[in-house]
Design a protein around this motif. Structure first.
Motif, PDB file in Angstrom:
ATOM      1  N   PHE A   1     -20.778   4.043-107.656  1.00  0.00           N
ATOM      2  CA  PHE A   1     -20.479   5.558-107.013  1.00  0.00           C
ATOM      3  C   PHE A   1     -21.598   6.528-107.257  1.00  0.00           C
ATOM      4  O   PHE A   1     -22.144   6.339-108.316  1.00  0.00           O
ATOM      5  CB  PHE A   1     -19.358   6.124-107.587  1.00  0.00           C
ATOM      6  N   ASP A   2     -21.829   7.445-106.295  1.00  0.00           N
ATOM      7  CA  ASP A   2     -23.395   8.181-106.368  1.00  0.00           C
ATOM      8  C   ASP A   2     -22.784   9.628-106.755  1.00  0.00           C
ATOM      9  O   ASP A   2     -23.241  10.620-106.197  1.00  0.00           O
ATOM     10  CB  ASP A   2     -23.859   8.115-105.140  1.00  0.00           C
ATOM     11  N   GLY A   3     -21.871   9.916-107.774  1.00  0.00           N
ATOM     12  CA  GLY A   3     -21.331  11.179-108.053  1.00  0.00           C
ATOM     13  C   GLY A   3     -19.830  11.137-108.240  1.00  0.00           C
ATOM     14  O   GLY A   3     -19.191  10.298-107.523  1.00  0.00           O
ATOM     15  N   SER A   4     -19.327  11.951-109.199  1.00  0.00           N
ATOM     16  CA  SER A   4     -17.789  11.873-109.353  1.00  0.00           C
ATOM     17  C   SER A   4     -17.472  13.191-109.985  1.00  0.00           C
ATOM     18  O   SER A   4     -17.906  13.938-110.610  1.00  0.00           O
ATOM     19  CB  SER A   4     -17.613  10.610-110.264  1.00  0.00           C
ATOM     20  N   PHE A   5     -16.202  13.528-109.602  1.00  0.00           N
ATOM     21  CA  PHE A   5     -15.393  14.292-110.361  1.00  0.00           C
ATOM     22  C   PHE A   5     -14.492  13.409-111.185  1.00  0.00           C
ATOM     23  O   PHE A   5     -13.339  13.017-110.610  1.00  0.00           O
ATOM     24  CB  PHE A   5     -14.595  15.472-109.518  1.00  0.00           C
ATOM     25  N   CYS A   6     -14.381  13.590-112.530  1.00  0.00           N
ATOM     26  CA  CYS A   6     -13.471  12.834-113.221  1.00  0.00           C
ATOM     27  C   CYS A   6     -12.790  13.688-114.119  1.00  0.00           C
ATOM     28  O   CYS A   6     -12.972  14.874-114.642  1.00  0.00           O
ATOM     29  CB  CYS A   6     -14.458  11.930-114.410  1.00  0.00           C
ATOM     30  N   PHE A   7     -11.355  13.834-113.967  1.00  0.00           N
ATOM     31  CA  PHE A   7     -10.327  14.682-114.585  1.00  0.00           C
ATOM     32  C   PHE A   7      -9.501  14.145-115.539  1.00  0.00           C
ATOM     33  O   PHE A   7      -9.123  12.880-115.348  1.00  0.00           O
ATOM     34  CB  PHE A   7      -9.433  15.492-113.361  1.00  0.00           C
ATOM     35  N   THR A   8      -8.966  14.717-116.311  1.00  0.00           N
ATOM     36  CA  THR A   8      -7.976  14.125-117.264  1.00  0.00           C
ATOM     37  C   THR A   8      -6.728  14.484-116.692  1.00  0.00           C
ATOM     38  O   THR A   8      -6.686  15.680-116.177  1.00  0.00           O
ATOM     39  CB  THR A   8      -8.275  14.521-118.718  1.00  0.00           C
TER      40      THR A   8
END
Ligand code: SAM
Ligand code: F3S
Length: 485
Positions: free
Chosen positions: A351-358
């Motif tokens: 992936f070329d970017g991400s928003f990772c959330f808990t």
């Protein structure tokens, strides 16, 4: 003296869009001008997302500060809008009795009426109903600043992922009619907008009756490529067709959209990325997890195999496409093995970017009834590992862009250095470069000179070449891509 309006926005692009609309509505109704200084404002609005707990708590912290201002100047009006307002409703008044207005994302167009009712009755006003799509018929035209703009094409979400509050705060999915969207974009284009972002929680779930297409926007264009398979009727157009029409609007040179959902990412949309040169080479496609077990508990409606197949076909259709994603780590019951599957998926798909959330349990959602059993530290470790991995891939893509040329719209001064410009590449990277002031709102060709952690640096390679994309055919674009690659 025009009244001053302060809006604090916490949340996604949809919230940003809604804040702009609040500002447009109050400007049209009472000439209210935006200010960035809360202490200077007559009306203070807090437009806050409730998708994750943190954002929700922020609004009450902000309200504490607003209370101080109101103690000093009792005539100021304080309003709470957005998803937090929908979720908490009149409960906000219990926690913060000095609040004057509580309104939801679907009732922001009623702000002038709510303010009038507050003044005449002396009582706080609450309106968090979902009056379908009425909102769009009551909004004044968007005030255009610069050459980029967003247009909401749908509201709400009917997917009911087990962790998500959005269907409850924004209501069910409602698409705007095709001709309304096209008329909005055409008007923006006439006022100088050349890059438009189509917005919605699941833009590719957009469906609207073809019968409402006006003749001036190409009623005779082929409507067959994107008939709605789900509706089982040839009378409904899908998102790919909407994109095609938007790309046809004179003056529109680049089209972005966000967010899309894997469930409705069909062949027509994938082909659109091969066919439409004005479509940005970027798709944000939330996957959430790489474990089928977790995806099923999340009620996402697809498997990792199906998701991978979409990505593979998209890359075949548009080899240089950048794909970014959203992830939730620490969903109830997520084991180390589940998480490793997510890491593996991210590794495979690069992936070329991400928003990772808990994961954060949202009251009223089905997942909130499950035991939130992944320890806090484990969630945080996982989110850090995953984000670092995706950031690493994004950095290598950025590094690979050094030396290539990009056609970009100069949006304004750079955030860090007012003597430099900022623009966004087709694959959604901010690029900064120096140049003469008259380039603002123009398309230029830049050469990427350096990849930094979150931005690119460039020099203007050709101050005008960026300007004739209408003549850019798919084969020309393919040549550019080959050159760039
Ligand atoms: N429409 C998008 C999709 O296809 O999934 C999602 C929109 S949602 C408002 C934005 C992101 O917030 C989601 O993709 C998800 O990663 C995150 N999110 C939503 N609910 C969450 C929760 N309860 N805890 C943590 N993150 C959450
Ligand atoms: Fe939320 Fe799932 Fe819709 S994440 S916005 S319910 S697609």
């Amino acid at each position: 003296m025009p009244r001053k309006l302060y809006i604090r926005t916490i949340g996604c692009q949809m919230n940003e869009y809604d804040s702009q609309k609040m500002s447009d509505v109050l400007f049209a109704a009472e000439g209210a001008e935006r200010t960035s200084d809360a202490a200077d404002a007559d009306i203070l609005l807090f437009n806050t997302c409730s998708v994750r707990e943190k954002a929700q708590e922020k609004v009450f912290t902000d309200l504490g500060r607003a209370r101080e201002l109101k103690l000093a100047r009792p005539d100021i009006l304080i309003g709470v809008g957005g998803c937090v307002a929908s979720q908490e409703g009149a409960g906000i008044l219990e926690r913060a009795p000095f609040v004057d207005l509580v309104f939801g994302p679907q009732t922001l167009h009623r702000l002038p009426a709510l303010i009038a009712a507050r003044r005449s009755s002396g009582l706080p006003q609450v309106d968090i109903s979902f009056p379908e799509i009425e909102k769009f018929d009551h909004l004044p035209p968007t005030r255009v600043e610069g050459a980029t703009a967003s247009v909401s094409i749908m509201e709400g979400c009917s997917k009911y992922c087990s962790f998500c509050i959005v269907p409850y705060t924004r209501g069910e999915e409602v698409s705007r009619p095709l001709d309304d969207v096209l008329a909005d974009v055409a008007e923006l284009a006439q006022r100088g907008v050349s890059e438009v972002t189509l917005l919605g929680q699941n833009v590719n779930a957009w469906r609207a009756p073809v019968l409402r297409v006006g003749t001036e926007v190409g009623a005779d264009a082929a409507v067959t490529p994107d008939m709605d398979a789900h509706a089982g009727s040839a009378a409904r157009a899908g998102f790919a067709l909407l994109l095609e029409y938007v790309c046809e609007i004179p003056g529109i040179e680049r089209v972005r959209y966000t967010t899309s959902h894997p469930r409705e990412f069909g062949d027509a949309l994938i082909e659109a990325h091969a066919r439409l040169p004005k479509l940005a080479r970027h798709v944000h496609l939330p996957v959430q997890s790489g474990s089928d077990r977790v995806l099923s508990a999340m009620k996402r409606g697809y498997s990792t195999l199906e998701y991978k197949s979409i990505v593979r076909r998209l890359r075949r259709a548009c080899p240089q496409i950048s794909i970014s994603s959203d992830f939730i780590v620490g969903f109830p019951g997520e084991t180390d093995e589940d998480f490793e599957r997510t890491m593996k998926l991210a590794d495979e798909l690069r992936f070329d970017g991400s928003f990772c959330f808990t994961y954060s349990a949202r009251p009223g959602t089905p997942a909130a009834a499950l035991c939130d059993d992944v320890p806090f530290d484990t969630k945080n470790d996982r989110v850090r590992r995953l984000q670092a991995q995706v950031d690493g891939y994004a950095a290598s893509v950025s590094a690979g862009m050094v030396g290539t040329r990009e056609r970009v719209l100069v949006t304004g001064p750079s955030r860090r250095d007012a003597d430099e410009f900022a623009a966004r590449t087709s694959n959604n990277r901010v690029v900064n470069f120096a140049g003469p002031r008259h380039l603002i709102s123009r398309w230029v060709e830049v050469e990427i000179t350096e990849a930094r952690a979150h931005t690119l640096r460039a020099v203007v390679a050709h101050p005008t070449r960026g300007h004739a994309p209408d003549s850019e055919t798919a084969s020309e674009r393919a040549r550019t891509q080959t050159h760039a690659g």
